[in-house]
Motif scaffolding. Structure first.
Motif, PDB file in Angstrom:
ATOM      1  N   LEU A  69       0.822  -1.206   0.000  1.00 15.46           N
ATOM      2  CA  LEU A  69       0.000   0.000   0.000  1.00 15.46           C
ATOM      3  C   LEU A  69       0.857   1.258   0.000  1.00 15.46           C
ATOM      4  O   LEU A  69       0.478   2.283  -0.574  1.00 15.46           O
ATOM      5  N   ASP A  70       2.023   1.183   0.629  1.00 11.60           N
ATOM      6  CA  ASP A  70       2.933   2.329   0.624  1.00 11.60           C
ATOM      7  C   ASP A  70       3.449   2.591  -0.786  1.00 11.60           C
ATOM      8  O   ASP A  70       3.574   3.746  -1.214  1.00 11.60           O
ATOM      9  N   LYS A  71       3.759   1.520  -1.507  1.00 14.60           N
ATOM     10  CA  LYS A  71       4.183   1.693  -2.900  1.00 14.60           C
ATOM     11  C   LYS A  71       3.046   2.261  -3.748  1.00 14.60           C
ATOM     12  O   LYS A  71       3.271   3.089  -4.632  1.00 14.60           O
ATOM     13  N   LEU A  72       1.834   1.818  -3.466  1.00 19.76           N
ATOM     14  CA  LEU A  72       0.677   2.357  -4.177  1.00 19.76           C
ATOM     15  C   LEU A  72       0.508   3.837  -3.865  1.00 19.76           C
ATOM     16  O   LEU A  72       0.243   4.656  -4.758  1.00 19.76           O
ATOM     17  N   ARG A  73       0.697   4.202  -2.609  1.00 14.99           N
ATOM     18  CA  ARG A  73       0.559   5.596  -2.193  1.00 14.99           C
ATOM     19  C   ARG A  73       1.631   6.473  -2.823  1.00 14.99           C
ATOM     20  O   ARG A  73       1.382   7.641  -3.158  1.00 14.99           O
ATOM     21  N   LEU A  83      -4.907  -6.212  -8.336  1.00 14.56           N
ATOM     22  CA  LEU A  83      -4.371  -5.732  -7.061  1.00 14.56           C
ATOM     23  C   LEU A  83      -5.488  -5.548  -6.041  1.00 14.56           C
ATOM     24  O   LEU A  83      -5.346  -5.933  -4.874  1.00 14.56           O
ATOM     25  N   VAL A  84      -6.602  -4.982  -6.466  1.00 11.80           N
ATOM     26  CA  VAL A  84      -7.735  -4.791  -5.552  1.00 11.80           C
ATOM     27  C   VAL A  84      -8.235  -6.138  -5.043  1.00 11.80           C
ATOM     28  O   VAL A  84      -8.537  -6.297  -3.857  1.00 11.80           O
ATOM     29  N   ALA A  85      -8.296  -7.137  -5.952  1.00  9.50           N
ATOM     30  CA  ALA A  85      -8.768  -8.463  -5.539  1.00  9.50           C
ATOM     31  C   ALA A  85      -7.851  -9.064  -4.473  1.00  9.50           C
ATOM     32  O   ALA A  85      -8.317  -9.638  -3.478  1.00  9.50           O
ATOM     33  N   VAL A  86      -6.524  -8.927  -4.666  1.00  7.20           N
ATOM     34  CA  VAL A  86      -5.580  -9.482  -3.692  1.00  7.20           C
ATOM     35  C   VAL A  86      -5.677  -8.727  -2.371  1.00  7.20           C
ATOM     36  O   VAL A  86      -5.662  -9.335  -1.289  1.00  7.20           O
ATOM     37  N   LEU A  87      -5.788  -7.395  -2.429  1.00  9.44           N
ATOM     38  CA  LEU A  87      -5.884  -6.611  -1.201  1.00  9.44           C
ATOM     39  C   LEU A  87      -7.176  -6.907  -0.449  1.00  9.44           C
ATOM     40  O   LEU A  87      -7.194  -6.929   0.788  1.00  9.44           O
ATOM     41  N   LEU A  88      -8.265  -7.146  -1.187  1.00 10.12           N
ATOM     42  CA  LEU A  88      -9.503  -7.554  -0.525  1.00 10.12           C
ATOM     43  C   LEU A  88      -9.317  -8.896   0.180  1.00 10.12           C
ATOM     44  O   LEU A  88      -9.795  -9.109   1.298  1.00 10.12           O
ATOM     45  N   GLY A  89      -8.614  -9.809  -0.495  1.00 10.01           N
ATOM     46  CA  GLY A  89      -8.318 -11.090   0.129  1.00 10.01           C
ATOM     47  C   GLY A  89      -7.447 -10.929   1.360  1.00 10.01           C
ATOM     48  O   GLY A  89      -7.633 -11.629   2.364  1.00 10.01           O
ATOM     49  N   CYS A  90      -6.495  -9.986   1.308  1.00 10.26           N
ATOM     50  CA  CYS A  90      -5.652  -9.718   2.478  1.00 10.26           C
ATOM     51  C   CYS A  90      -6.492  -9.179   3.636  1.00 10.26           C
ATOM     52  O   CYS A  90      -6.265  -9.535   4.797  1.00 10.26           O
ATOM     53  N   GLY A  91      -7.451  -8.311   3.317  1.00 13.39           N
ATOM     54  CA  GLY A  91      -8.344  -7.807   4.353  1.00 13.39           C
ATOM     55  C   GLY A  91      -9.135  -8.928   5.003  1.00 13.39           C
ATOM     56  O   GLY A  91      -9.288  -8.977   6.232  1.00 13.39           O
ATOM     57  N   ASP A  92      -9.640  -9.861   4.173  1.00 17.01           N
ATOM     58  CA  ASP A  92     -10.364 -11.010   4.725  1.00 17.01           C
ATOM     59  C   ASP A  92      -9.453 -11.844   5.619  1.00 17.01           C
ATOM     60  O   ASP A  92      -9.867 -12.336   6.677  1.00 17.01           O
ATOM     61  N   LEU A 119      -1.220 -15.382  -0.271  1.00 11.92           N
ATOM     62  CA  LEU A 119      -1.517 -13.980  -0.569  1.00 11.92           C
ATOM     63  C   LEU A 119      -0.244 -13.141  -0.608  1.00 11.92           C
ATOM     64  O   LEU A 119      -0.040 -12.323  -1.515  1.00 11.92           O
ATOM     65  N   LEU A 120       0.643 -13.356   0.369  1.00  8.01           N
ATOM     66  CA  LEU A 120       1.875 -12.577   0.411  1.00  8.01           C
ATOM     67  C   LEU A 120       2.790 -12.933  -0.752  1.00  8.01           C
ATOM     68  O   LEU A 120       3.488 -12.062  -1.286  1.00  8.01           O
ATOM     69  N   SER A 121       2.791 -14.202  -1.140  1.00  8.60           N
ATOM     70  CA  SER A 121       3.608 -14.606  -2.289  1.00  8.60           C
ATOM     71  C   SER A 121       3.144 -13.913  -3.557  1.00  8.60           C
ATOM     72  O   SER A 121       3.961 -13.496  -4.391  1.00  8.60           O
ATOM     73  N   ARG A 122       1.842 -13.772  -3.706  1.00  6.29           N
ATOM     74  CA  ARG A 122       1.344 -13.091  -4.903  1.00  6.29           C
ATOM     75  C   ARG A 122       1.674 -11.606  -4.857  1.00  6.29           C
ATOM     76  O   ARG A 122       2.019 -11.006  -5.883  1.00  6.29           O
ATOM     77  N   LEU A 123       1.557 -10.997  -3.672  1.00  5.81           N
ATOM     78  CA  LEU A 123       1.971  -9.602  -3.538  1.00  5.81           C
ATOM     79  C   LEU A 123       3.440  -9.444  -3.905  1.00  5.81           C
ATOM     80  O   LEU A 123       3.831  -8.508  -4.606  1.00  5.81           O
ATOM     81  N   GLN A 124       4.269 -10.371  -3.423  1.00  9.75           N
ATOM     82  CA  GLN A 124       5.701 -10.311  -3.697  1.00  9.75           C
ATOM     83  C   GLN A 124       5.984 -10.500  -5.185  1.00  9.75           C
ATOM     84  O   GLN A 124       6.774  -9.763  -5.782  1.00  9.75           O
ATOM     85  N   ARG A 125       5.331 -11.469  -5.784  1.00 15.75           N
ATOM     86  CA  ARG A 125       5.619 -11.788  -7.184  1.00 15.75           C
ATOM     87  C   ARG A 125       5.213 -10.673  -8.133  1.00 15.75           C
ATOM     88  O   ARG A 125       5.937 -10.344  -9.077  1.00 15.75           O
ATOM     89  N   ASP A 126       4.065 -10.050  -7.868  1.00 15.66           N
ATOM     90  CA  ASP A 126       3.516  -9.106  -8.840  1.00 15.66           C
ATOM     91  C   ASP A 126       3.734  -7.643  -8.499  1.00 15.66           C
ATOM     92  O   ASP A 126       3.701  -6.796  -9.391  1.00 15.66           O
ATOM     93  N   ASP A 424     -17.705  -9.488  -6.176  1.00  9.68           N
ATOM     94  CA  ASP A 424     -17.178 -10.848  -6.292  1.00  9.68           C
ATOM     95  C   ASP A 424     -18.103 -11.755  -7.100  1.00  9.68           C
ATOM     96  O   ASP A 424     -17.647 -12.510  -7.966  1.00  9.68           O
ATOM     97  N   VAL A 425     -19.413 -11.685  -6.815  1.00  7.13           N
ATOM     98  CA  VAL A 425     -20.355 -12.572  -7.501  1.00  7.13           C
ATOM     99  C   VAL A 425     -20.469 -12.218  -8.980  1.00  7.13           C
ATOM    100  O   VAL A 425     -20.544 -13.098  -9.839  1.00  7.13           O
ATOM    101  N   SER A 426     -20.474 -10.926  -9.307  1.00  7.96           N
ATOM    102  CA  SER A 426     -20.578 -10.529 -10.713  1.00  7.96           C
ATOM    103  C   SER A 426     -19.376 -11.030 -11.510  1.00  7.96           C
ATOM    104  O   SER A 426     -19.511 -11.458 -12.660  1.00  7.96           O
ATOM    105  N   LYS A 427     -18.174 -11.004 -10.903  1.00  6.44           N
ATOM    106  CA  LYS A 427     -16.992 -11.527 -11.592  1.00  6.44           C
ATOM    107  C   LYS A 427     -17.074 -13.036 -11.731  1.00  6.44           C
ATOM    108  O   LYS A 427     -16.670 -13.607 -12.744  1.00  6.44           O
TER     109      LYS A 427
END
Length: 741
Positions: A69-73, A83-92, A119-126, A424-427
């Protein structure tokens, strides 16, 4: 779970809700810097709070999320749907980690840890470049500790040092509120290196005056780290209201240190010695700063007292043409908004729900006791006593209204949770669907809000799966490929109406009727109105889906929706236009505890009608008491169907010569209830019926009168519906008092 942990969990869940809402908005407004900051702050605050209570598995996970999030900021990465999907998953996942903490477990189980690692691996990879780890032993996630350089003075009154200076004074109630001052210092050490620390016991009283539960300590800290001021302040977020905090960044002016000396409660020379002792200042720097301050004060004393105050920083910046006036004005407005918000939050107080429920129960008993006192006073015939009990009744009514208002909450929080569901359901379905929310500020009882979530979830998911067509089908029919789902709430006749509407294909009446015939619910060739056909979808096991999906099609859900809503003394109605969409309307009482009622009598029994549904009362004329086998009367040119409580509940005995009609209205429909006597207004404490009577129709509960007798509360919604149907039936048709009949 101790009090500090409980507060942390509660506030962290609120932070996660704010983070999720901001992420969903960020997906549609990727360039909004305020939204990015709104997403960043919860993660930062949760990490800080977890550090204070020493919950390492939350700290280590949220630290990596915070880095992303700091890099995003900072604009180093951009907003994307992935990115939003992964961050939502991180929130969950953070929410799940909070549940682990809440349960008292030392660390998450293997499955939950594997989910976090994924989740963290995907954040790291991408999106990140540094290694990402989760779990209690992830020490690599801490910021690096930097060695301290020698502090020396520079010219121009500036202290050239790359260390922060922190002045911290804890309030006396910190320990009473369940917080450990040392835990904040330990967490501060994870963000950098505490080079020097001086403990100040100056506020400590004599031994005989000392309170062992009070905190009297202060600290002067020299801190080396590459974090920003917001990160340091974040360490103390959970104790900001219980401490005095001053932070000076590296390379601060001497005048800043002098100002700090003036602001703190200890003796100025003692503080100066401490600053020198911990290496924040050299002796010459301290002397230089104090001499400069004395010179400034002397010159100010000689100045004219009528001279204007020194200009604000914004004015200086505008004068020097560093910034534009519009930017300064916008900053001032923003500061005021933040200040107002903090002031509003300071006026809030957290109360446990069970304490509030206990208060409502006691108010209910007070209402019953007040009714009993009124009855005894009226029987006594003593005017002064009657007047006193009348005043008591008004006060009890005000207490009742105020107590009930405490449990009233806005439905917007419930509605906003569906933003994530729709996304989520629409996707998952491969459909484009937007959610429109209106009436979010509509209030209703907290107990109702808690129980309405599941029925709404069924309706929303059903509308997205069955109601709204795929984009290509909508386009072929000349509709916008993007579907629309609406959630709306409003007050009507003392009830709250919640609507779930879609602009999909609507209900296929022929398909519903054919399925009902196949299941034996109706006879082939039997005529049913459009409304009766639509209501078939609420039958148990009824489904018109061609195939079972992860969302629906198993024939469960709609009957559960109806049953759950009926358990709240509500009802659900459906209306549909084929090709245009479907609308479900849920009508619920505002509260399940206490209402204003209108007391009526039929035979020896007493009944209560909710007062906000009573339109008027009138005498039933003999010639209007029924025509042939019909029960209706002419109400100023309007046909008003009515029912007799004596007939409805089979009350023995002859009716009185003079009967009365209570005209009621619900959902735009009027009906009449014929009773023997009108007994007046009555504060009604709703007592639920036992399981033995849960299948009764026309009865919504019971209450206790001042005399100690029990009166039944009429279900006006059911009676209005019955009276309309009864007018179309032959004489002798009995009210279906049992479910399924």
């Amino acid at each position: 779970m101790d009090e500090l942990t409980s507060v942390f969990v509660t506030e962290s869940r609120e932070q996660l809700a704010a983070m999720e809402e901001a992420l969903l908005q960020l997906e549609t407004s990727p360039g909004d810097a305020d939204l990015i900051n709104t997403v960043f702050r919860p993660a930062h605050t949760i990490k800080g709070g977890a550090g204070v209570i020493e919950c390492n598995f939350i700290v280590s996970f949220t630290h990596v999320v915070e880095n992303a999030l700091d890099k995003l900021r900072n604009g180093e990465i951009s907003v994307s749907s992935d990115l939003v999907a992964v961050l939502l998953g991180c929130g969950d996942h953070i929410g799940n980690l909070l549940s682990v903490l809440e349960a008292g477990a030392p660390e998450p189980d293997a499955d939950l840890k594997a989910e976090g690692d994924s989740l963290l691996s995907r954040l790291q990879r991408d999106w990140l470049d540094e290694p990402a780890k989760s779990g209690a032993g992830a020490e690599d996630s801490r910021p690096p500790v930097i060695k301290v350089d020698q502090v020396h003075a520079s010219g121009g009154g500036e202290v050239e040092t790359d260390s922060w200076h922190i002045s911290l004074r804890f309030g006396q109630n910190v320990l009473r509120n369940g917080m450990d001052p040392l835990s904040f210092l330990r967490y501060l050490a994870t963000l950098g290196q505490i080079v020097n620390i001086e403990t100040l016991p100056d506020a400590m009283p004599d031994a005989e005056q000392m309170d062992p539960e009070s905190c009297y300590l202060g600290f002067e800290i020299k801190f080396k780290s590459d974090v920003d001021k917001a990160a340091i302040e974040g360490v103390f977020d959970f104790v900001r209201d219980e401490c005095s905090l001053h932070i000076l960044p590296p390379h601060s002016k001497l005048t800043d240190y002098v100002t700090l000396l003036q602001a703190l409660p200890e003796n100025i020379m003692r503080l100066g010695e401490i600053l020198v002792k911990i290496g924040a200042l050299t002796p010459s720097e301290l002397d230089e700063g104090l001499q400069a301050q004395q010179s400034s004060l002397a010159s100010d004393g000689e100045a004219d007292t009528l001279s204007p105050p020194p200009p604000h920083l914004g004015e200086i910046l505008v004068e020097q043409r560093v910034v534009q006036p519009e930017l300064v004005e916008a900053a001032v407005i923003k500061q005021k908004q933040v200040s107002d918000k903090k002031a509003a939050e300071a006026r809030l107080i957290r109360i446990q729900a069970d304490k509030l429920d206990r208060l409502i129960d006691l108010v209910g008993e007070l209402v019953i006791a007040g009714a009993s006192a009124n009855l005894l006073a009226s029987r006594s015939g003593q005017g002064e006593l009657t007047e006193a009990t009348s005043l008591l009744s008004r006060l009890v009514e005000q207490i009742r209204d105020s107590a009930l208002q405490l449990r009233m909450v806005q439905i917007g929080e419930t509605f906003n949770r569906f933003q994530r569901v729709v996304r989520d359901v629409s996707k998952e379905l491969g459909k484009e669907i937007e959610l429109a929310i209106s009436g979010a500020d509509t209030e209703l009882d907290k107990s109702v809000v808690e129980k309405i979530g599941d029925p709404l979830m069924h309706l929303v998911r059903n509308a997205m799966d069955h109601g709204i067509e795929p984009g290509e089908v909508r386009a072929a029919n000349g509709k916008n490929p993007r579907g629309r789902l609406e959630l709306n709430a409003y007050h009507d006749s003392g009830s709250i109406v919640i609507e779930v509407a879609d602009d999909g294909g609507g209900l296929n009446r022929e398909k519903i009727l054919k399925k009902a015939v196949d299941k034996g619910l109706v006879q082939a060739g039997q005529y049913l109105s459009d409304q009766e056909i639509a209501n078939l979808i609420f039958e148990p096991g009824f489904s018109t889906a061609d195939q079972v999906s992860n969302l629906s099609g198993r024939g469960v859900g709609m009957d559960v929706v109806k049953r759950n809503i009926q358990s709240l003394r509500g009802r659900v109605e459906v209306s549909s236009v084929e090709g245009q969409g479907t609308r479900f309307a849920i009508r619920l009482p505002l509260t399940l505890a206490i209402i204003d009622g209108f007391l009526v009598g039929a035979g020896p029994a007493a009944y209560v009608v909710p007062l906000d549904m009573v339109v008027e009362c009138l005498e039933l004329q003999a010639h209007a008491a029924g025509t042939g086998d019909r029960n209706y009367l002419n109400l100023r040119g309007e046909v008003l169907p009515f029912i007799r409580l004596r007939d409805l509940f089979e009350i023995p005995g002859e009716p009185p010569k003079r009967e009365n009609v209570v005209v009621i209205k619900c959902a735009g429909q009027k009906a009449g209830i014929v009773v023997d006597t009108l007994l007046g207004e009555f504060q009604t404490v709703i007592k639920p019926l036992g399981n033995l009577f849960k299948h009764l129709r026309g009865i919504g509960g019971s209450t206790i009168l001042g005399s100690g007798d029990v009166a039944l509360i009429l279900d006006v919604q059911a009676l209005v519906k019955y009276s309309a149907q009864h007018e179309e039936q032959e004489t002798g048709y009995a009210l279906p008092l049992r479910a399924g009949t």
